[in-house]
Design an enzyme around this catalytic site. Structure first.
Site, PDB file in Angstrom:
ATOM      1  N   ALA A  65     -10.085  10.125  45.563  1.00 36.89           N
ATOM      2  CA  ALA A  65      -9.356  10.681  46.703  1.00 36.89           C
ATOM      3  C   ALA A  65      -9.954  12.050  47.011  1.00 36.89           C
ATOM      4  O   ALA A  65     -10.557  12.689  46.143  1.00 36.89           O
ATOM      5  CB  ALA A  65      -7.875  10.813  46.346  1.00 36.89           C
ATOM      6  N   GLY A 109      -9.639   7.416  42.754  1.00 40.12           N
ATOM      7  CA  GLY A 109      -9.350   6.454  43.823  1.00 40.12           C
ATOM      8  C   GLY A 109     -10.510   5.514  44.091  1.00 40.12           C
ATOM      9  O   GLY A 109     -10.302   4.393  44.560  1.00 40.12           O
ATOM     10  N   GLU A 112     -10.132   2.867  41.647  1.00 41.87           N
ATOM     11  CA  GLU A 112      -8.922   2.112  42.017  1.00 41.87           C
ATOM     12  C   GLU A 112      -9.181   1.180  43.195  1.00 41.87           C
ATOM     13  O   GLU A 112      -8.702   0.045  43.220  1.00 41.87           O
ATOM     14  CB  GLU A 112      -7.784   3.097  42.323  1.00 41.87           C
ATOM     15  CG  GLU A 112      -7.310   3.820  41.067  1.00 41.87           C
ATOM     16  CD  GLU A 112      -6.399   5.004  41.359  1.00 41.87           C
ATOM     17  OE1 GLU A 112      -6.756   5.850  42.208  1.00 41.87           O
ATOM     18  OE2 GLU A 112      -5.327   5.082  40.746  1.00 41.87           O
ATOM     19  N   GLU A 132      -8.442  11.952  36.962  1.00 38.86           N
ATOM     20  CA  GLU A 132      -7.357  12.742  37.565  1.00 38.86           C
ATOM     21  C   GLU A 132      -6.757  13.748  36.588  1.00 38.86           C
ATOM     22  O   GLU A 132      -6.330  14.831  36.967  1.00 38.86           O
ATOM     23  CB  GLU A 132      -6.253  11.810  38.088  1.00 38.86           C
ATOM     24  CG  GLU A 132      -6.644  10.995  39.316  1.00 38.86           C
ATOM     25  CD  GLU A 132      -7.323   9.665  38.999  1.00 38.86           C
ATOM     26  OE1 GLU A 132      -7.756   9.459  37.838  1.00 38.86           O
ATOM     27  OE2 GLU A 132      -7.396   8.827  39.907  1.00 38.86           O
TER      28      GLU A 132
HETATM   29  N1  CAA Z   1     -12.953  15.059  46.746  1.00 35.79           N
HETATM   30  C1  CAA Z   1     -13.547  15.913  47.589  1.00 35.79           C
HETATM   31  N2  CAA Z   1     -14.847  16.252  47.537  1.00 35.79           N
HETATM   32  C2  CAA Z   1     -15.588  15.677  46.554  1.00 35.79           C
HETATM   33  C3  CAA Z   1     -15.049  14.774  45.631  1.00 35.79           C
HETATM   34  C4  CAA Z   1     -13.655  14.457  45.752  1.00 35.79           C
HETATM   35  N3  CAA Z   1     -13.055  13.564  44.952  1.00 35.79           N
HETATM   36  N4  CAA Z   1     -16.018  14.401  44.772  1.00 35.79           N
HETATM   37  C5  CAA Z   1     -17.129  15.026  45.156  1.00 35.79           C
HETATM   38  N5  CAA Z   1     -16.891  15.815  46.233  1.00 35.79           N
HETATM   39  C6  CAA Z   1     -17.816  16.672  46.954  1.00 35.79           C
HETATM   40  C7  CAA Z   1     -18.126  17.939  46.168  1.00 35.79           C
HETATM   41  O1  CAA Z   1     -17.093  18.901  46.342  1.00 35.79           O
HETATM   42  C8  CAA Z   1     -19.449  18.346  46.772  1.00 35.79           C
HETATM   43  O2  CAA Z   1     -19.194  18.945  48.019  1.00 35.79           O
HETATM   44  P1  CAA Z   1     -19.994  20.315  48.426  1.00 35.79           P
HETATM   45  O3  CAA Z   1     -21.448  19.903  48.503  1.00 35.79           O
HETATM   46  O4  CAA Z   1     -19.410  20.661  49.750  1.00 35.79           O
HETATM   47  O5  CAA Z   1     -19.750  21.298  47.332  1.00 35.79           O
HETATM   48  C9  CAA Z   1     -20.131  17.001  47.048  1.00 35.79           C
HETATM   49  O6  CAA Z   1     -19.090  16.024  47.072  1.00 35.79           O
HETATM   50  C10 CAA Z   1     -21.103  16.602  45.964  1.00 35.79           C
HETATM   51  O7  CAA Z   1     -20.421  16.647  44.717  1.00 35.79           O
HETATM   52  P2  CAA Z   1     -20.976  17.466  43.435  1.00 35.79           P
HETATM   53  O8  CAA Z   1     -21.797  18.630  43.877  1.00 35.79           O
HETATM   54  O9  CAA Z   1     -19.798  17.755  42.564  1.00 35.79           O
HETATM   55  O10 CAA Z   1     -21.936  16.360  42.805  1.00 35.79           O
HETATM   56  P3  CAA Z   1     -22.320  16.178  41.268  1.00 35.79           P
HETATM   57  O11 CAA Z   1     -23.361  15.124  41.261  1.00 35.79           O
HETATM   58  O12 CAA Z   1     -22.624  17.496  40.637  1.00 35.79           O
HETATM   59  O13 CAA Z   1     -20.993  15.631  40.549  1.00 35.79           O
HETATM   60  C11 CAA Z   1     -19.050  14.166  40.368  1.00 35.79           C
HETATM   61  C12 CAA Z   1     -20.502  14.366  40.905  1.00 35.79           C
HETATM   62  C13 CAA Z   1     -19.060  14.108  38.846  1.00 35.79           C
HETATM   63  C14 CAA Z   1     -18.565  12.857  40.923  1.00 35.79           C
HETATM   64  C15 CAA Z   1     -18.174  15.342  40.837  1.00 35.79           C
HETATM   65  O14 CAA Z   1     -18.322  15.500  42.252  1.00 35.79           O
HETATM   66  C16 CAA Z   1     -16.694  15.127  40.581  1.00 35.79           C
HETATM   67  O15 CAA Z   1     -16.238  15.339  39.473  1.00 35.79           O
HETATM   68  N6  CAA Z   1     -15.928  14.746  41.627  1.00 35.79           N
HETATM   69  C17 CAA Z   1     -14.486  14.593  41.520  1.00 35.79           C
HETATM   70  C18 CAA Z   1     -14.104  13.320  40.771  1.00 35.79           C
HETATM   71  C19 CAA Z   1     -12.597  13.224  40.625  1.00 35.79           C
HETATM   72  O16 CAA Z   1     -11.948  14.027  40.004  1.00 35.79           O
HETATM   73  N7  CAA Z   1     -12.036  12.173  41.259  1.00 35.79           N
HETATM   74  C20 CAA Z   1     -10.605  11.929  41.216  1.00 35.79           C
HETATM   75  C21 CAA Z   1      -9.956  12.453  42.477  1.00 35.79           C
HETATM   76  S1  CAA Z   1      -8.177  12.385  42.424  1.00 35.79           S
HETATM   77  C22 CAA Z   1      -7.781  10.778  42.839  1.00 35.79           C
HETATM   78  O17 CAA Z   1      -8.654   9.973  43.098  1.00 35.79           O
HETATM   79  C23 CAA Z   1      -6.305  10.447  42.867  1.00 35.79           C
HETATM   80  C24 CAA Z   1      -6.001   8.994  42.975  1.00 35.79           C
HETATM   81  O18 CAA Z   1      -5.742   8.343  42.012  1.00 35.79           O
HETATM   82  C25 CAA Z   1      -5.984   8.326  44.267  1.00 35.79           C
END
Ligand code: CAA
Length: 258
Positions: A65, A109, A112, A132
């Protein structure tokens, strides 16, 4: 139909939906989820479509998400809008068979959504996770439920409580994915499977999928009863007769999807 966050195409009876928000690793913002829901409903209602394939990019199926979009929401807001319901669940409710082709990150998500598909075909670069917990919340779209049913308690607890990712081979061993293929072959193999499903009788694939899904919702005795009655009901389809006659005559069946 022009979309901002997804791309769609049809290849014969297969619909392909590609999540297309590369700068955010296909993070599932409200706009993307709304478009995905609209595309799914459209293809599900199209009698010419026999399978829907959902994929992302090589780097990410979807990284979850959209954290930036939800970070300032209050409890009152998420409760009032029933956040992560509505459009999010459409993939879990379409009647047409669905295949998720996953490469790279399928997190939160993203994992999911992949689990809402009828099956997951993964590239050897795929990583699945429910991170999460690392941002102070828990899965909100089936991560504690569908994941636990797919891989069992211990691995689901490990993934949800540590936020650590599992690789494609681990996902295969655990039963989360149906097949793992080299990254370069992912779409070819996922399309082959989707085409095969789309080449079956549509009403029969629909009731077959429905019967398998019942297994996750009910007791064994009730599930077998549902299966038996549904099996009997296939005898009302012209395609059931055609399939068996074609077998006996040593020819290929010609489905009328009736
Ligand atoms: N939401 C918003 N933006 C996201 C995102 C997310 N879930 N995941 C990645 N991005 C964005 C980053 O902020 C970044 O944007 P900017 O270039 O503007 O800074 C861009 O995508 C590239 O990401 P990274 O620079 O972080 O890339 P990376 O290769 O270094 O890392 C990653 C990749 C490990 C996937 C890391 O991006 C990450 O940890 N993302 C979040 C994963 C996460 O926590 N997901 C769960 C979300 S909560 C949820 O999903 C609730 C539910 O159950 C529905």
């Amino acid at each position: 139909m022009a979309y901002d966050y997804i791309a769609t195409e049809t290849q014969d009876a297969v619909a392909v939906i590609t999540l297309n928000r590369p700068k955010a690793l296909n993070a599932l913002c409200a706009g993307l989820i709304a478009e995905l829901g609209e595309a799914l409903k459209g293809f599900d209602a199209d009698p010419g479509i026999g399978c829907i394939l959902i994929t992302g990019s090589e780097k990410a199926f979807a990284a979850g998400a959209d954290i930036k979009e939800m970070k300032d929401k209050t409890y009152q807001e998420v409760e009032a809008e029933d956040f992560i319901t509505g459009d999010w669940e459409i993939l879990a409710t379409v009647r047409t068979p669905t295949v998720a082709a996953v490469s790279g990150f399928a997190l939160g998500g993203g994992c999911e959504v992949a689990m809402m598909a009828d099956m997951i075909v993964a590239s050897d670069t795929a990583q699945f996770g429910q991170p999460e917990i690392t941002i102070g919340t828990i899965p909100g779209s089936g991560g504690t439920q569908r994941l636990t049913r797919a891989v069992g308690k211990s691995l689901a607890m490990y993934m949800c409580l540590t936020g650590e990712f599992i690789d494609a081979e681990t996902a295969l061993r655990a039963g989360l994915v149906a097949k793992v293929v080299p990254a370069a072959e992912l779409m070819e193999e996922a399309l082959r499977i989707a085409r095969k499903i789309a080449g079956m009788s549509r009403p029969v694939t629909r009731v077959c999928k429905e019967a398998v899904k019942v297994a996750l919702e009910t007791t064994l005795a009730e599930g077998v009863r549902f299966e038996r009655r549904t099996f009997h009901a296939t005898f009302a389809f012209d395609d059931r007769k055609e399939g068996m006659e074609a077998f006996a005559a040593k020819r290929k069946p010609v489905w009328t999807h009736r």
